[in-house]
Write a protein that holds these residues in place. Sequence first.
Motif, PDB file in Angstrom:
ATOM      1  N   PRO B  26      57.955  -4.202 -37.326  1.00  0.00           N
ATOM      2  CA  PRO B  26      56.505  -4.088 -37.519  1.00  0.00           C
ATOM      3  C   PRO B  26      56.153  -3.205 -38.710  1.00  0.00           C
ATOM      4  CG  PRO B  26      57.219  -2.739 -35.682  1.00  0.00           C
ATOM      5  CD  PRO B  26      58.442  -3.471 -36.163  1.00  0.00           C
ATOM      6  N   TYR B  27      55.043  -3.517 -39.313  1.00  0.00           N
ATOM      7  CA  TYR B  27      54.487  -2.663 -40.360  1.00  0.00           C
ATOM      8  C   TYR B  27      54.100  -1.337 -39.694  1.00  0.00           C
ATOM      9  CZ  TYR B  27      51.592  -1.484 -44.433  1.00  0.00           C
ATOM     10  OH  TYR B  27      51.073  -0.891 -45.564  1.00  0.00           O
ATOM     11  N   PRO B  28      54.549  -0.214 -40.264  1.00  0.00           N
ATOM     12  CA  PRO B  28      54.260   1.070 -39.595  1.00  0.00           C
ATOM     13  C   PRO B  28      52.760   1.271 -39.388  1.00  0.00           C
ATOM     14  CG  PRO B  28      55.874   1.357 -41.352  1.00  0.00           C
ATOM     15  CD  PRO B  28      55.368  -0.045 -41.469  1.00  0.00           C
ATOM     16  N   ASP B  29      52.416   1.882 -38.246  1.00  0.00           N
ATOM     17  CA  ASP B  29      50.993   2.092 -37.922  1.00  0.00           C
ATOM     18  C   ASP B  29      50.316   2.961 -38.963  1.00  0.00           C
ATOM     19  OD1 ASP B  29      50.978   0.566 -35.680  1.00  0.00           O
ATOM     20  OD2 ASP B  29      51.618   2.211 -34.356  1.00  0.00           O
ATOM     21  N   ALA B  30      51.005   4.004 -39.390  1.00  0.00           N
ATOM     22  CA  ALA B  30      50.416   4.927 -40.371  1.00  0.00           C
ATOM     23  C   ALA B  30      51.450   5.199 -41.454  1.00  0.00           C
ATOM     24  CB  ALA B  30      49.978   6.213 -39.683  1.00  0.00           C
ATOM     25  N   PRO B  31      51.536   4.318 -42.420  1.00  0.00           N
ATOM     26  CA  PRO B  31      52.583   4.471 -43.438  1.00  0.00           C
ATOM     27  C   PRO B  31      52.553   5.831 -44.117  1.00  0.00           C
ATOM     28  CG  PRO B  31      51.530   2.339 -43.653  1.00  0.00           C
ATOM     29  CD  PRO B  31      50.735   3.096 -42.629  1.00  0.00           C
ATOM     30  N   ALA B  32      51.351   6.395 -44.258  1.00  0.00           N
ATOM     31  CA  ALA B  32      51.258   7.672 -44.970  1.00  0.00           C
ATOM     32  C   ALA B  32      51.999   8.775 -44.222  1.00  0.00           C
ATOM     33  CB  ALA B  32      49.803   8.054 -45.157  1.00  0.00           C
ATOM     34  N   GLU B  33      52.179   8.581 -42.909  1.00  0.00           N
ATOM     35  CA  GLU B  33      52.767   9.661 -42.116  1.00  0.00           C
ATOM     36  C   GLU B  33      54.272   9.548 -41.933  1.00  0.00           C
ATOM     37  OE1 GLU B  33      50.399   9.726 -38.557  1.00  0.00           O
ATOM     38  OE2 GLU B  33      48.578   9.854 -39.791  1.00  0.00           O
ATOM     39  N   VAL B  34      54.865   8.434 -42.380  1.00  0.00           N
ATOM     40  CA  VAL B  34      56.317   8.321 -42.200  1.00  0.00           C
ATOM     41  C   VAL B  34      57.014   8.949 -43.410  1.00  0.00           C
ATOM     42  CG1 VAL B  34      56.078   6.224 -40.820  1.00  0.00           C
ATOM     43  CG2 VAL B  34      56.549   6.054 -43.277  1.00  0.00           C
ATOM     44  N   SER B  35      58.259   9.364 -43.186  1.00  0.00           N
ATOM     45  CA  SER B  35      59.022   9.990 -44.269  1.00  0.00           C
ATOM     46  C   SER B  35      59.449   8.919 -45.278  1.00  0.00           C
ATOM     47  CB  SER B  35      60.257  10.672 -43.697  1.00  0.00           C
ATOM     48  OG  SER B  35      61.161   9.679 -43.216  1.00  0.00           O
ATOM     49  N   ASP B  36      59.854   9.390 -46.441  1.00  0.00           N
ATOM     50  CA  ASP B  36      60.367   8.446 -47.447  1.00  0.00           C
ATOM     51  C   ASP B  36      61.513   7.624 -46.879  1.00  0.00           C
ATOM     52  OD1 ASP B  36      58.567   9.203 -49.297  1.00  0.00           O
ATOM     53  OD2 ASP B  36      59.996  10.098 -50.723  1.00  0.00           O
ATOM     54  N   GLU B  37      62.371   8.294 -46.102  1.00  0.00           N
ATOM     55  CA  GLU B  37      63.531   7.584 -45.570  1.00  0.00           C
ATOM     56  C   GLU B  37      63.102   6.519 -44.574  1.00  0.00           C
ATOM     57  OE1 GLU B  37      66.532  10.081 -43.951  1.00  0.00           O
ATOM     58  OE2 GLU B  37      67.736   8.360 -43.304  1.00  0.00           O
TER      59      GLU B  37
END
Lengths: 955, 103
Positions: B26-37
């Motif tokens: 799935p596309y992450p719910d909040a991409p801004a909050e996930v780490s680069d990795e």
Amino acid sequence: MTSPFRTAEGGRIDRATTLEFTFDGQTHTGHPGDTLASALLAAGRHQIATSIKLGRPRGIAAAWAEDPGGLVQIEEPFPEPMLLATTVELHDGLVAHGLPGQGRLAEISDSARYDAVHHHVDVLVVGAGPAGLAAALTAARSGARVALVDDQSEAGGSLLAGTDRLDGAPAPEWVAAAVAELAGHPEVLHLQRTTAFGSYDDGFVLALERRTDHLGTAAPKHVSRQRVWRLRARSVVVATGAHERPVVFSDNDRPGTMLAGAARTFLHRYGVLPGREAVVFTTNDSAYDAALDLHRAGVRVQAVVDARPVGSPRREECERAGIRVLSGAVVTGTQGVERVTHALVARFADGEVGAGSAIACDLLLVSGGWNPAVHLFSQARGRLRYDEVLGAFLPAEELEGLSVTGAAAGVFDLAGCLADGQRVARAALTALAVRPPGEDRLPTAPEPVTPAAPLVLWRVPDTSGAGGHTSFVDLQRDATVADIERAVGAGLRSIEHIKRYTTIGTAHDQGKTSGVLTSGITAELLGIPVQATGTTTFRPPYTPVAFAALAGRDRGRLFDPERVTSLHDWHVAAGAVFEDVGQWKRPRFYPRPGEGMEAAVLRECVAARTGVGILDGSTLGKIDVQGPDAAVLLDRLYTNMISSLKVGSVRYGVMCGVDGMVIDDGTVLRLAEDRFLLLTTTGGAAKVLDWMEEWAQTEWPDLRVHCTSVTEQWNTFPVVGPRSRDVIGAVFPQVDVANEAFPFMTWRDTTLDGVPVRLARISFSGELAFEVYVNPWYGVAVWERLLGAGRPCGITPYGTETMHVLRAEKGYPIIGQDTDGTVTPHDLGMAWAVSKKKPDFVGKRSFARQANQDPLRKQLVGLLPVDRRTVLPEGSQIVELHPDGQLPPPPVPMLGHVTSSYRSAELARPFALALVKGGRSRIGDTVHVPVDGTLVPVEVTGSVLVDPEGARRDG
Amino acid sequence: MQLIECPWCGPREEVEFHYGGQAHVPYPDAPAEVSDEEWAHYVFFRDNTKGRFAERWCHSAGCRRWFNAIRDTATYRFESVHRLDAPQPHATELARSRRSTAP
């Protein structure tokens, strides 16, 4: 020429009709029903050609597609190389000659038609021999949809080549009745001269039907010459019979040496005696039939040489007929020059060859057993097992939807083949939930005589002193036992490696006679079981298929669809030079008499920058996006904000992949609160629609939005230049074209003589411009109205080349030309098109990755050659010199490359766009571009070279 | 040429379809909050399973609908196909069945 070897009667040829043909410059005769091979044998000719490497005489060694020897080139009716004399049906006027393993393609184009047909059936039966016919009858009688394909000119298979009787009558009578019964079933498709050459997944079988080849010059022009049948069967029954296997001995390639079963075929089917004095060399009982049949037909059978110590129960039958049977004996070699004159026969016991003598003969028949034709089974990934008794590979498993029957499954007696065909068909029907027929009678076949066990003998030890160098395994490749020994000696173990090292099995016949022999001989040399050696992989096609047949009708203009706009005829009449853009034909420029491309493009550019030009931009992709959530979807897919766009306005937008790299750009027109029209690049239209569908369907199925392509529903004509307002104002007097009333990046609907027209102020050149959208039905009329109104201002149609120059002068990139999938909007200098307000859009998160912050990323800049003359070739590399003016030592670092390069009328010099490492920080620097061996100094500039202030867009 | 069962159109030849890679990423719910990795794993990393694999397919030359499928990557056989609005066999279920068949 006469046919001294034609029998007085018999055979399935039409003796009342005589055909004349020419082979190697000599005229011969034959009859309908003959093959080229049978007609040549009737004339007493065995030798067809010389061999590919050694130049040894080679002749007809088999009666059908397994023949490794008789390759011919057809000259008339149409040149065609690499056909087998044994499979070319004779027709009047045929001109051919033998080939030493290499042919010549026709130098004239082939005017014959080729086509393809898709056909779906419940049961496909491949092979119309006894097992195949029995299977087809059972399947047909159940009412199932059936196809029966067979590669010969008539059905019957082995029944045409022997003396079998069914229901007390000659077997061909039963064949005729079976064919007639099949013809009466409306759901049965029965094709002769049709070779199933490939078997693929899920019951998909490709077959080649030779429809008119046998008619020669009498072939009707309107009928396709060959047809590829794309058969899809729920169940495939493979009844492809078996190929007789030779035994290898010294000088076994001499013309006059032939498979024993082939001699029977020539006798019974074609009424031809392949010789006058025969020696029959066998390891099994089947060759006794050949000996006895030839004897009865008047051939002097000098001896049956049986390698088995005990011989055969059929020995007495032969001896009663006066045929000498030598048990425990082998043929060790032959004598003769272009034809066998003697067979060298010797005692054979425990693998040792004893004393021998020469027996005079002009025909040497050989049988080393039978290899089931498992090709289609194996192609469908069926596993094979080696059968120690038969010395052959048999299907080792049941495949779903594909079964093997008859000789192909190792059943060699007639009654057994008939029963097995019926059994397999009934099982196939049951698996398909089709009730097998109640009334399903098989003909009565004679009780089979249990044959004595065959001897598995791959090769006779070479006592000739030639060391195996004249013991041929693959005649077509001139590959011998010595070659296999050399391969094994070189350390090769895998049969696949040995095949490639020796080239055995790589000729036109794909190892039909040589493949199993090679496995057997290799196993012997390595001292391992044959099962461990295995076979090489069987791959389609079973027999060679002409590329013309595979291409079918997809040739010339039909190779790839050509897309043209509704103005195409106008462009042609205007003398446009076209270029291909995807499948589209687009005018590249419109040369005037005497003008080349450079002059025409400069003239067109001047018109658009100083007067008015017009372009057929109809190929631009157009996507209609509708639904209450249309704006939400577009906000998520474009880097900039679309939802804030007002109805009536237009916005430029960029789309990125999740990796943050630009995948397309274009403009968006908001038609209503819940409706947008997207304009994409010509080449990106389908891709962008797919991209939108993918996200809408798989990630956000809750969004109420629908997308559809409307590219073909609209013509688009950009009218470009400082005088464009005059033209649009004249054609659409009801529209207020003043800048305040109709500002940049807005659109208006209007009509022209009642026809709806949409106008948009979009500019891909930096000039004042209006795009005119209209239903293509009215495209030419509107185009001509615009031209008429523009005539006083010198309106100039321009093509894609001028469009490119104009956009490049303004630094507008072409996605896919100035970008390559590693370029972000920031790299293109389009940070302004990336929303900072939106919390997210596809690609946004990737912009935050470290690599995207690197100041040395390649950025789009302009390049101006200092000499003001050189047009840099697109794709040229960019290098930097040391301060002393020298190139750095190799490998010279590459800074980037030229992506677009043109001559500019406006700048009066050539210019280019380029992706350059840290490009924007180099503006003002001089870098170098190697062109034709010299380094051309170029100045790095901003990417916008014309009107950087944007002063012209409002006119 | 394989037949692929489109859940909307029925069996069609494989050339009508295109492959969409691993399903259920799935596309992450909040991409801004996930780490680069984590983001790199979403963008670039996929399983490379030998055996049963949950995949996305699109009947691109037909109804143009996306669907999910369980396919054996070793034999190419499709085990089942699933409309996107239907219950999906889950990766966990797959993982369980993989474990149960492991030697």
